[in-house]
Structures are given as C-alpha cells and as structure tokens.
Design a protein around this motif. Sequence first.
Motif, PDB file in Angstrom:
ATOM      1  N   LEU A  25      21.415 -26.973   4.736  1.00  0.00           N
ATOM      2  CA  LEU A  25      20.139 -27.607   4.798  1.00  0.00           C
ATOM      3  C   LEU A  25      19.543 -27.893   6.006  1.00  0.00           C
ATOM      4  O   LEU A  25      18.219 -27.875   6.189  1.00  0.00           O
ATOM      5  CB  LEU A  25      20.318 -28.967   3.761  1.00  0.00           C
ATOM      6  N   PHE A  26      20.393 -28.284   7.011  1.00  0.00           N
ATOM      7  CA  PHE A  26      20.170 -28.704   8.185  1.00  0.00           C
ATOM      8  C   PHE A  26      19.902 -27.493   8.994  1.00  0.00           C
ATOM      9  O   PHE A  26      18.653 -27.663   9.750  1.00  0.00           O
ATOM     10  CB  PHE A  26      21.556 -29.240   9.098  1.00  0.00           C
ATOM     11  N   ARG A  27      20.175 -26.571   9.037  1.00  0.00           N
ATOM     12  CA  ARG A  27      19.985 -25.448   9.870  1.00  0.00           C
ATOM     13  C   ARG A  27      18.511 -24.627   9.079  1.00  0.00           C
ATOM     14  O   ARG A  27      17.658 -24.545   9.963  1.00  0.00           O
ATOM     15  CB  ARG A  27      21.047 -24.152   9.501  1.00  0.00           C
ATOM     16  N   LYS A  28      18.475 -24.749   7.807  1.00  0.00           N
ATOM     17  CA  LYS A  28      16.931 -24.431   7.398  1.00  0.00           C
ATOM     18  C   LYS A  28      16.004 -25.387   7.716  1.00  0.00           C
ATOM     19  O   LYS A  28      14.898 -24.848   8.061  1.00  0.00           O
ATOM     20  CB  LYS A  28      17.055 -24.561   5.724  1.00  0.00           C
ATOM     21  N   ALA A  29      16.124 -26.672   7.728  1.00  0.00           N
ATOM     22  CA  ALA A  29      15.219 -27.542   8.237  1.00  0.00           C
ATOM     23  C   ALA A  29      14.842 -27.380   9.738  1.00  0.00           C
ATOM     24  O   ALA A  29      13.663 -27.694  10.015  1.00  0.00           O
ATOM     25  CB  ALA A  29      15.657 -28.885   7.820  1.00  0.00           C
ATOM     26  N   THR A  30      15.939 -27.024  10.554  1.00  0.00           N
ATOM     27  CA  THR A  30      15.642 -26.930  11.829  1.00  0.00           C
ATOM     28  C   THR A  30      14.783 -25.553  12.002  1.00  0.00           C
ATOM     29  O   THR A  30      13.795 -25.619  12.793  1.00  0.00           O
ATOM     30  CB  THR A  30      17.014 -26.766  12.801  1.00  0.00           C
ATOM     31  N   ASP A  31      15.034 -24.630  11.331  1.00  0.00           N
ATOM     32  CA  ASP A  31      14.300 -23.287  11.471  1.00  0.00           C
ATOM     33  C   ASP A  31      12.861 -23.586  11.040  1.00  0.00           C
ATOM     34  O   ASP A  31      11.914 -23.232  11.458  1.00  0.00           O
ATOM     35  CB  ASP A  31      14.739 -22.400  10.251  1.00  0.00           C
ATOM     36  N   ASN A  34      11.050 -25.469  13.874  1.00  0.00           N
ATOM     37  CA  ASN A  34      10.945 -24.550  14.723  1.00  0.00           C
ATOM     38  C   ASN A  34       9.568 -23.802  14.532  1.00  0.00           C
ATOM     39  O   ASN A  34       8.988 -23.305  15.495  1.00  0.00           O
ATOM     40  CB  ASN A  34      12.137 -23.817  15.350  1.00  0.00           C
ATOM     41  N   ALA A  35       9.248 -23.518  13.187  1.00  0.00           N
ATOM     42  CA  ALA A  35       8.339 -22.700  12.795  1.00  0.00           C
ATOM     43  C   ALA A  35       7.050 -23.540  12.635  1.00  0.00           C
ATOM     44  O   ALA A  35       6.046 -23.162  12.155  1.00  0.00           O
ATOM     45  CB  ALA A  35       8.506 -21.907  11.484  1.00  0.00           C
ATOM     46  N   LYS A  36       7.171 -24.911  13.024  1.00  0.00           N
ATOM     47  CA  LYS A  36       5.948 -25.832  12.922  1.00  0.00           C
ATOM     48  C   LYS A  36       5.602 -26.309  11.497  1.00  0.00           C
ATOM     49  O   LYS A  36       4.465 -26.742  11.180  1.00  0.00           O
ATOM     50  CB  LYS A  36       4.729 -25.353  13.676  1.00  0.00           C
ATOM     51  N   LYS A  37       6.729 -25.981  10.628  1.00  0.00           N
ATOM     52  CA  LYS A  37       6.484 -26.378   9.113  1.00  0.00           C
ATOM     53  C   LYS A  37       6.947 -27.863   9.026  1.00  0.00           C
ATOM     54  O   LYS A  37       8.117 -27.764   8.323  1.00  0.00           O
ATOM     55  CB  LYS A  37       7.108 -25.150   8.270  1.00  0.00           C
ATOM     56  N   TYR A  38       6.338 -28.718   9.564  1.00  0.00           N
ATOM     57  CA  TYR A  38       7.143 -30.098   9.593  1.00  0.00           C
ATOM     58  C   TYR A  38       7.327 -30.715   8.602  1.00  0.00           C
ATOM     59  O   TYR A  38       8.339 -31.247   8.151  1.00  0.00           O
ATOM     60  CB  TYR A  38       6.195 -30.968  10.806  1.00  0.00           C
ATOM     61  N   GLU A  39       6.281 -30.608   7.746  1.00  0.00           N
ATOM     62  CA  GLU A  39       6.434 -31.277   6.046  1.00  0.00           C
ATOM     63  C   GLU A  39       7.649 -30.801   5.432  1.00  0.00           C
ATOM     64  O   GLU A  39       8.325 -31.535   4.707  1.00  0.00           O
ATOM     65  CB  GLU A  39       5.166 -31.028   5.475  1.00  0.00           C
ATOM     66  N   ALA A  56      23.275 -39.174  14.210  1.00  0.00           N
ATOM     67  CA  ALA A  56      21.903 -39.398  15.091  1.00  0.00           C
ATOM     68  C   ALA A  56      21.108 -38.127  15.261  1.00  0.00           C
ATOM     69  O   ALA A  56      20.051 -38.165  15.327  1.00  0.00           O
ATOM     70  CB  ALA A  56      22.722 -39.783  16.219  1.00  0.00           C
ATOM     71  N   ASN A  57      21.953 -37.075  15.103  1.00  0.00           N
ATOM     72  CA  ASN A  57      20.964 -35.920  15.210  1.00  0.00           C
ATOM     73  C   ASN A  57      20.031 -35.534  13.996  1.00  0.00           C
ATOM     74  O   ASN A  57      18.835 -35.244  14.145  1.00  0.00           O
ATOM     75  CB  ASN A  57      21.806 -34.464  15.359  1.00  0.00           C
ATOM     76  N   LEU A  58      20.497 -36.026  12.970  1.00  0.00           N
ATOM     77  CA  LEU A  58      19.775 -35.971  11.741  1.00  0.00           C
ATOM     78  C   LEU A  58      18.381 -36.664  11.709  1.00  0.00           C
ATOM     79  O   LEU A  58      17.319 -36.528  11.706  1.00  0.00           O
ATOM     80  CB  LEU A  58      20.559 -36.197  10.251  1.00  0.00           C
ATOM     81  N   TYR A  59      18.579 -38.346  12.058  1.00  0.00           N
ATOM     82  CA  TYR A  59      17.486 -38.939  12.222  1.00  0.00           C
ATOM     83  C   TYR A  59      16.721 -38.823  13.449  1.00  0.00           C
ATOM     84  O   TYR A  59      15.323 -38.802  13.260  1.00  0.00           O
ATOM     85  CB  TYR A  59      18.141 -40.453  12.464  1.00  0.00           C
ATOM     86  N   TYR A  60      17.206 -38.198  14.484  1.00  0.00           N
ATOM     87  CA  TYR A  60      16.432 -37.830  15.563  1.00  0.00           C
ATOM     88  C   TYR A  60      15.553 -36.599  15.321  1.00  0.00           C
ATOM     89  O   TYR A  60      14.247 -36.727  15.445  1.00  0.00           O
ATOM     90  CB  TYR A  60      17.463 -37.235  16.792  1.00  0.00           C
ATOM     91  N   ASN A  61      16.131 -35.456  14.521  1.00  0.00           N
ATOM     92  CA  ASN A  61      15.090 -34.625  14.304  1.00  0.00           C
ATOM     93  C   ASN A  61      14.231 -34.826  13.169  1.00  0.00           C
ATOM     94  O   ASN A  61      13.061 -34.320  13.245  1.00  0.00           O
ATOM     95  CB  ASN A  61      16.055 -33.419  13.543  1.00  0.00           C
ATOM     96  N   LEU A  62      14.503 -35.817  12.201  1.00  0.00           N
ATOM     97  CA  LEU A  62      13.594 -36.178  11.173  1.00  0.00           C
ATOM     98  C   LEU A  62      12.524 -36.917  11.932  1.00  0.00           C
ATOM     99  O   LEU A  62      11.191 -36.909  11.517  1.00  0.00           O
ATOM    100  CB  LEU A  62      14.202 -36.912  10.159  1.00  0.00           C
ATOM    101  N   ALA A  63      12.725 -37.942  12.902  1.00  0.00           N
ATOM    102  CA  ALA A  63      11.844 -38.740  13.818  1.00  0.00           C
ATOM    103  C   ALA A  63      10.910 -37.819  14.548  1.00  0.00           C
ATOM    104  O   ALA A  63       9.579 -37.925  14.574  1.00  0.00           O
ATOM    105  CB  ALA A  63      12.508 -39.496  14.591  1.00  0.00           C
ATOM    106  N   ASN A  64      11.471 -36.614  15.093  1.00  0.00           N
ATOM    107  CA  ASN A  64      10.709 -35.574  15.646  1.00  0.00           C
ATOM    108  C   ASN A  64       9.572 -35.074  14.707  1.00  0.00           C
ATOM    109  O   ASN A  64       8.408 -34.690  15.443  1.00  0.00           O
ATOM    110  CB  ASN A  64      11.513 -34.592  16.257  1.00  0.00           C
TER     111      ASN A  64
END
Length: 251
Positions: A25-31, A34-39, A56-64
């Motif tokens: 899920l984390f890899r998919k979310a990061t992809d 990166n594809a600017k599909k933020y929602e 921390a990484n999960l919260y950080y990416n979610l915040a971004n």
Amino acid sequence: MMKKFIYIFLFLVSFVGFSQDNEALFRKATDLYNAKKYEDAISKYEQILKNGEDSANLYYNLANAHYKLSHIAPSIYYYEKALQLAPNDADIKNNITFAKNMTIDAIQPLPKTDWQKFKENTIGRYTYNGWAVIGVVCMFLFVIFVSVYFLVYKSLQKRIFFILAGIMLLLCIVTNIFAYIQFDVVHDSNFAIVYVPETNVKSEPNASADEIFMLHEGTKVELMNELNGWRKIKLADGKTGWLPEPDVKKL
C-alpha cells in the motif's frame, strides 16, 4: 504443545502478511503521489493507518500530499505527528514551517523557561526509544569496562577503566531519565490542531457565552478541561477560552 505452536505460527504468518500488505500500500501510495494523484495517495496512506501501522515516513508523506492540495489543517496535523516520532528530522521541520505559513492566526509565543528550552533542545533531540537505545549501549559499555577493570593488573589501567565504567553508568542513568521524560512528553501530550475553517472561542463552555477571539484552521492549541462537548484551550501566547470539541483534532 503442538496446537500452541501452530497457533503461534499462524499468528506470525498473518502478521508478516499484514506488514507486507501495508508495504505494498505504501509503495502504491508513493507512486500515486509521484504521479500527482494526491487524493488517491492520501486514501492509500490512510488505509495503512487504519490497518494499525504508523511511522514518521507515513505521516510525513501523508502531510506532503495534503500540503499539495492546500489542506492546511491536515498537513500541519500530520507533520506534527511525524515530528513526534522523528523530532530531529530536518525535512519535517522545514516542511511544517511552509505549511504553517498558510495559516491565518499570528500567535506570538510566550518566552520559554530554561527548563522548557532544555527539554525541547536537548531532551527533545531524540525520541524516548532513541534515548532508551543509547542507555542500553551505555550499560553494555559499562559491563565491558567493569570486566576489563577486573582483568587488568596495572593501577593506571584499573583507574582508567574504573573512570570509564563510572562515566558509562552515569550516562546510562541520565539517558534513561531523558527517555522517561520524553515518554511523558509524547504520551501526555494535550495538544490539538484546529480542524475547521474557523471557530469562535467562547468565554464559557456554552453557545450563548461571549466570543473572546476567533481561531482558524491549522492553529495548534493546548487542550485543558473538557465539559459537555466543549474543550478549554490555551494558546502559545497564554490566551484561554472554550470551543466545541469537534472543532479540534488531538495530536
């Protein structure tokens, strides 16, 4: 006995599978990010949280992702959550500064005491787990130095290893005290983020009370008393008041 072993084995297998699912899920979310599909990325990251894992990484990416969508309150909230787990991370500190620039409320904090500065700048440099690890390392070195002390015969060498053992023991005690203090800071945290576009802060916990000031989304407040669906809050500048409990989200 064999039945117990099977149960334990099945539990471990399910746990490993659970973690692997979250990694996928984390890899998919990061992809998606990166594809600017933020929602879509936010939806995947939140699914990991629902599965019971955080980092921390999960919260950080979610915040971004929220920041990219100009979601003020969620971005600040998750940057704050990330800082709780990684208080010394420069990227998180940098990004939360940008996120806070989107807020409306300009609150001038009260001067900090020497103890508050020490807790924030020194004890707050590491998480309680970080201090605990340092404490374990110090204890390990203490045992080694004590062992060597009894193995050497020269008085100078004995003195050196005795001093080193004493230093390690002292550091072990200090770091464990720091871990305890930092644990209290994190787990007794009574801070929250205003999670609505704006809210009227009242002088008393009821809708008909006088409005004393207004707050906007993204502002960090300290939670104090609770009464009938209202929360007494305190700002960094010392102001206090009451607002509806649903208007804030506890960190």
